[in-house]
Scaffold this motif. Sequence first.
Motif, PDB file in Angstrom:
ATOM      1  N   UNK A  67       0.828  -1.199   0.000  1.00  0.00           N
ATOM      2  CA  UNK A  67       0.000   0.000   0.000  1.00  0.00           C
ATOM      3  C   UNK A  67       0.867   1.255   0.000  1.00  0.00           C
ATOM      4  N   UNK A  68       1.877   1.301   0.868  1.00  0.00           N
ATOM      5  CA  UNK A  68       2.750   2.469   0.959  1.00  0.00           C
ATOM      6  C   UNK A  68       3.540   2.680  -0.329  1.00  0.00           C
ATOM      7  N   UNK A  73       4.291   5.922  -5.124  1.00  0.00           N
ATOM      8  CA  UNK A  73       4.425   5.951  -6.588  1.00  0.00           C
ATOM      9  C   UNK A  73       3.352   6.837  -7.207  1.00  0.00           C
ATOM     10  N   UNK A  74       2.115   6.649  -6.767  1.00  0.00           N
ATOM     11  CA  UNK A  74       1.017   7.425  -7.342  1.00  0.00           C
ATOM     12  C   UNK A  74       1.120   8.897  -6.976  1.00  0.00           C
ATOM     13  N   UNK A  75       1.622   9.206  -5.793  1.00  0.00           N
ATOM     14  CA  UNK A  75       1.788  10.602  -5.383  1.00  0.00           C
ATOM     15  C   UNK A  75       2.830  11.297  -6.249  1.00  0.00           C
ATOM     16  N   UNK A  79       1.322  14.360 -10.871  1.00  0.00           N
ATOM     17  CA  UNK A  79       1.441  15.565 -11.706  1.00  0.00           C
ATOM     18  C   UNK A  79       2.333  15.333 -12.922  1.00  0.00           C
ATOM     19  N   UNK A  80       2.706  14.102 -13.153  1.00  0.00           N
ATOM     20  CA  UNK A  80       3.578  13.788 -14.294  1.00  0.00           C
ATOM     21  C   UNK A  80       2.813  13.985 -15.605  1.00  0.00           C
ATOM     22  N   UNK A  81       3.567  14.318 -16.666  1.00  0.00           N
ATOM     23  CA  UNK A  81       2.905  14.485 -17.965  1.00  0.00           C
ATOM     24  C   UNK A  81       2.282  13.154 -18.417  1.00  0.00           C
ATOM     25  N   UNK A  82       1.113  13.228 -19.003  1.00  0.00           N
ATOM     26  CA  UNK A  82       0.439  12.046 -19.525  1.00  0.00           C
ATOM     27  C   UNK A  82      -0.481  11.383 -18.520  1.00  0.00           C
ATOM     28  N   UNK A  83      -0.475  11.825 -17.281  1.00  0.00           N
ATOM     29  CA  UNK A  83      -1.362  11.259 -16.264  1.00  0.00           C
ATOM     30  C   UNK A  83      -2.623  12.121 -16.225  1.00  0.00           C
ATOM     31  N   UNK A  86      -8.586  11.077 -15.016  1.00  0.00           N
ATOM     32  CA  UNK A  86      -9.241   9.784 -14.954  1.00  0.00           C
ATOM     33  C   UNK A  86      -8.297   8.728 -14.348  1.00  0.00           C
ATOM     34  N   UNK A  87      -7.049   8.750 -14.758  1.00  0.00           N
ATOM     35  CA  UNK A  87      -6.055   7.807 -14.211  1.00  0.00           C
ATOM     36  C   UNK A  87      -5.862   8.062 -12.723  1.00  0.00           C
ATOM     37  N   UNK A  88      -5.761   9.344 -12.354  1.00  0.00           N
ATOM     38  CA  UNK A  88      -5.604   9.684 -10.933  1.00  0.00           C
ATOM     39  C   UNK A  88      -6.819   9.232 -10.111  1.00  0.00           C
ATOM     40  N   UNK A  89      -8.020   9.355 -10.667  1.00  0.00           N
ATOM     41  CA  UNK A  89      -9.232   8.893  -9.979  1.00  0.00           C
ATOM     42  C   UNK A  89      -9.200   7.374  -9.797  1.00  0.00           C
TER      43      UNK A  89
END
Length: 168
Positions: A67-68, A73-75, A79-83, A86-89
Amino acid sequence: MKQLKTLLIAAVLVLGASQMANAQAKSAHIDVSELMTKMPAYIDAQKQLQKLSETYDADFKTMVAEYQTKLKKYSEEATAPGITDKINEERSKEVQDMEKRIGEFRETAQKELSTKESDLMKPIEEKVKAAIQKVGKAKGYQYVFNAAGLLLADGPDLTVDVKKELGF
């Protein structure tokens, strides 16, 4: 006549004193906790519970580490380009699902551990209770108290006799 009366009173006092001594001798004590912790069956049960607990702990730690790792990784990639949003959701939902699974795992593990403890301890407790009753009755005691809660335990201690009855 006076001597007979005095002798009769003395006899009544002696009989009364012996009756009081007998009434007091009808209770004994035992430290059930001490007895159980030294029983081989109890020691084996504790080892089984410890092993099961360690297994659950290892699984829990693995889930939390995963989980951590994903959260970090997701954090970093949020804000990376291409994200896209919808992907963040989707990632946010995945992280929430992981949190829920971790919580459910913890609850389930605690319930299963508690159930296992009860399943292992109940027969041991019943065996101890039966042995205490058998020894107490054989020795003529009407009451056997658990010494753990007594402030004064000056009477006979049945621990040694009950250990013999239990075979250790």
